[in-house]
Every structure is written in C-alpha cells, then in structure tokens.
Design an enzyme around this catalytic site. Structure first.
Site, PDB file in Angstrom:
ATOM      1  N   ASP A  44       0.842  -1.200   0.000  1.00 40.06           N
ATOM      2  CA  ASP A  44       0.000   0.000   0.000  1.00 40.06           C
ATOM      3  C   ASP A  44       0.875   1.247   0.000  1.00 40.06           C
ATOM      4  O   ASP A  44       1.826   1.361   0.786  1.00 40.06           O
ATOM      5  CB  ASP A  44      -0.897   0.003   1.240  1.00 40.06           C
ATOM      6  N   TYR A  49       3.346  10.140   0.671  1.00 40.59           N
ATOM      7  CA  TYR A  49       4.512   9.587   1.341  1.00 40.59           C
ATOM      8  C   TYR A  49       5.799  10.042   0.652  1.00 40.59           C
ATOM      9  O   TYR A  49       6.277   9.426  -0.298  1.00 40.59           O
ATOM     10  CB  TYR A  49       4.457   8.064   1.374  1.00 40.59           C
ATOM     11  N   LYS A  75      -3.365   5.827  -3.202  1.00 39.84           N
ATOM     12  CA  LYS A  75      -4.417   6.733  -2.740  1.00 39.84           C
ATOM     13  C   LYS A  75      -4.559   7.927  -3.663  1.00 39.84           C
ATOM     14  O   LYS A  75      -3.631   8.291  -4.380  1.00 39.84           O
ATOM     15  CB  LYS A  75      -4.105   7.172  -1.305  1.00 39.84           C
ATOM     16  N   SER A 235       2.069   4.562  15.315  1.00 40.76           N
ATOM     17  CA  SER A 235       3.207   5.413  14.941  1.00 40.76           C
ATOM     18  C   SER A 235       4.485   5.046  15.677  1.00 40.76           C
ATOM     19  O   SER A 235       5.429   5.834  15.707  1.00 40.76           O
ATOM     20  CB  SER A 235       2.900   6.899  15.161  1.00 40.76           C
ATOM     21  N   LEU A 238       3.868   1.645  20.355  1.00 43.15           N
ATOM     22  CA  LEU A 238       3.649   0.267  20.803  1.00 43.15           C
ATOM     23  C   LEU A 238       4.796  -0.662  20.404  1.00 43.15           C
ATOM     24  O   LEU A 238       4.763  -1.849  20.702  1.00 43.15           O
ATOM     25  CB  LEU A 238       2.330  -0.280  20.237  1.00 43.15           C
ATOM     26  N   ALA A 239       5.787  -0.101  19.738  1.00 38.33           N
ATOM     27  CA  ALA A 239       6.952  -0.905  19.338  1.00 38.33           C
ATOM     28  C   ALA A 239       8.225  -0.366  19.973  1.00 38.33           C
ATOM     29  O   ALA A 239       9.326  -0.571  19.469  1.00 38.33           O
ATOM     30  CB  ALA A 239       7.080  -0.916  17.815  1.00 38.33           C
TER      31      ALA A 239
END
Length: 332
Positions: A44, A49, A75, A235, A238-239
């Site tokens: 995707d 970007y 997109k 973003s 959580l990592a």
C-alpha cells in the site's frame, strides 16, 4: 465487491517516503525485496509519502516481480506538481513535518473526479505498473482539513467516490474506499456511498479501538466492507518508539503503554506481538499493514504475528480495562 488480501500481513510504505528520517535508496529497495522474499504480497502506497518517493521506490522494486502475483493499492485526493516547496514547512494539518526528508514537489489537494483519474495515471507511472487493484481516497478528515473537513468529505464523495465507483464497475479496479486516521468519515462513507473497505490507521489498535468498535466495525461487518488496519503500532509507541499519532507521545499515552508492557512482562508477551495480533481477531479486519524501513523488520513483524500468546494475557488486559470488553480477542 469486497477487499480480499493475499495474506493477513501486508506492507505499508509510508516509511519509504523518508518518514522521520532520510532512508538510503538501497536500504529502501532492500526492504521491499525482503518483504517479497518473506511472502508479503500486499503493498500500500500514497503520493503523500515523501511527495511520490515511496511510490517511486516501491515501483522500482516491484517491477522485478510478476504483476499478477501481488495486490497493489495507492491513494487519491492529493496530486504532485512539478513546482517545488519546502518539504519541512509543508502544511500537513496535525501531521506537520512528517515527510520533511521527502521530495520537494508541491502537494495539492484534489478530490474531484477528474483529479482522481489524473492522480491514478500519475501514480501508475511512479509505480511502474499498468493497473491498481484498490484505490483509497486519502484523508478527507478533520486531522488534515480542520473544521472544514465535512465540506471536503462531500467533495470527495461527489468527485473521487463517483469516479472510483465507475472504475470498479468497469473492472478497472477491484475496489475502493477511504484511507484515513479517523473513524467518522468511514462511517459516513458507508452511509452515503458503496465503499469496499477502508485503510484505518491507528484507530483499531491495542491502544485505541473504542470508537471504531462502537460504530465502524459493526457497520462494516454488516455491509461486508473490510478494514485494513494501518499503524498497528500507533506510529511506533507500541513498538518501543517515542511517537504517537506521528508526533511525540504525551504522558497519558506513555502511561497506558507502560501498563500494557507491565502485563506483557507478567506473561512473557512482547507487546509488539500483541499489537499485531489484536486487530486481526476482529472479523471485519482483512489484514494489518505495519510499515518498515529496514529489511530486518519484515521478518520481525511476520514472526511477531505468529507468536503464541497465552489466553491469560488477553484476559488480564480485559480485566484491567486495557482493552474493551466488546473487542474480539485472539483466544475468543
């Protein structure tokens, strides 16, 4: 029609647009090749970007593989001009500075039907391919358009959505929907048009899922629309990263992440694994598309998605109010 993905883990290419940092060309291409070698077949992208940089890099890498062997989406809603601007000072709503290391081509909004067709033609050239499988309408939402976002959304429905519906009916694309960081426009799109699904970034995650659960997920399930979960790590926070919603995480978010990590430590669970597996438990979710900018991260993500997580961990999250009591969990 509906959204069908070849596998539950895809590749979100925002990092290839030099998100947060300038990524060497060969490192970016090697990351795409690593994704392919590890069996990933859904990619995707978006003109946003890096002002076309991610699409160019993705196209450069994917041209070496059979087009029928993978699913490709990008997109519409933004177009790139030949004239340039300062990438660091570009207005990206609440996401300022996100692609300051990207290309300097000026980015303009265009949600019209004609602009949508032109944007697709331009993306096809950058992606070095003759067709797209899925097209998402990018960001007709408050985080980019402020209080005027509903007017922009209406433009997108009357323009881009109409054009994409026609392309789907003609068999030019297999499906369309929205690519957003907000729940409300997805719900509105289901009420006003016939989307096949959505890329929803950061809003059906271990950290943030209440709003989507209350409105979008049941509506999507009832219509057969599928959700592709972007930003499963919110973003990066959580990592082990410092970002949430593409900006530095605030104390409330860091506190909640800390609580999740405490439960993880109690059961020997890597929170990254839980973050990838949580959204996949919902029947409306077609897949997740974590981003990566280094080849090694691809194998890491795939391994995390397969790690065995004890049911007691999920039960503890539920008991401590860290996940909604209404959220389907992997052991349910």
């Amino acid at each position: 029609m509906s959204i069908h993905l070849p596998g539950r883990i895809g590749f979100g290419t925002a990092p290839l647009g030099n998100m947060y940092r300038a990524i060497p060309e060969q490192e970016a291409l090697a990351t795409v090749h690593a994704a392919w070698d590890q069996g990933i077949r859904y990619f995707d992208a978006a003109p946003l970007y890096g002002a076309g940089l991610a699409e160019r890099r993705l196209g450069e890498a994917l041209q070496h593989y059979p087009r029928d062997a993978y699913v490709l989406s990008t997109k519409v809603g933004r177009r790139l001009l030949d004239e340039t601007e300062d990438a660091a000072s570009r207005d990206l709503g609440e996401k300022g500075g996100l692609f300051e290391h990207g290309l300097p081509n000026k980015i303009v909004y265009d949600y019209s039907a004609d602009g949508t067709l032109r944007a697709i033609e331009e993306s096809l050239k950058r992606l070095k391919t003759d067709r797209l499988d899925i097209v998402w309408i990018h960001d007709p939402a408050k985080d980019f358009h402020g209080e005027n976002w509903r007017a922009v959304f209406h433009q997108a429905m009357s323009g881009a959505a109409t054009a994409l519906t026609r392309l789907r009916e003609e068999g030019v694309i297999k499906g369309w929907g929205l690519g957003v960081n907000r729940v409300e426009p997805c719900v509105m799109a289901l009420q006003q048009a016939d989307p096949d699904g959505f890329v929803l970034a950061g809003r059906y995650t271990l950290l943030d899922h209440d709003e989507a659960l209350a409105s979008l997920m049941p509506a999507a399930e009832a219509r057969g629309a599928r959700i592709v979960v972007g930003g499963p790590y919110n973003s990066g926070v959580l990592a082990g990263g410092a970002h949430y919603e593409y900006q530095k995480a605030g104390t409330d978010v860091l506190h909640r992440v800390g609580r999740l990590q405490q439960v993880g430590a109690q059961f020997g669970v890597d929170i990254r694994a839980a973050a990838l597996q949580f959204p996949l438990a919902h029947p409306a979710v077609a897949g997740v598309i974590p981003g990566a900018s280094q080849p090694g991260r691809i194998a890491e993500n795939l391994a995390l998605a397969k790690v065995a997580i004890p049911p007691a961990f999920w039960s503890a999250l539920r008991e401590q109010g860290l996940v909604s009591p209404h959220a389907p969990l992997p052991f349910d």
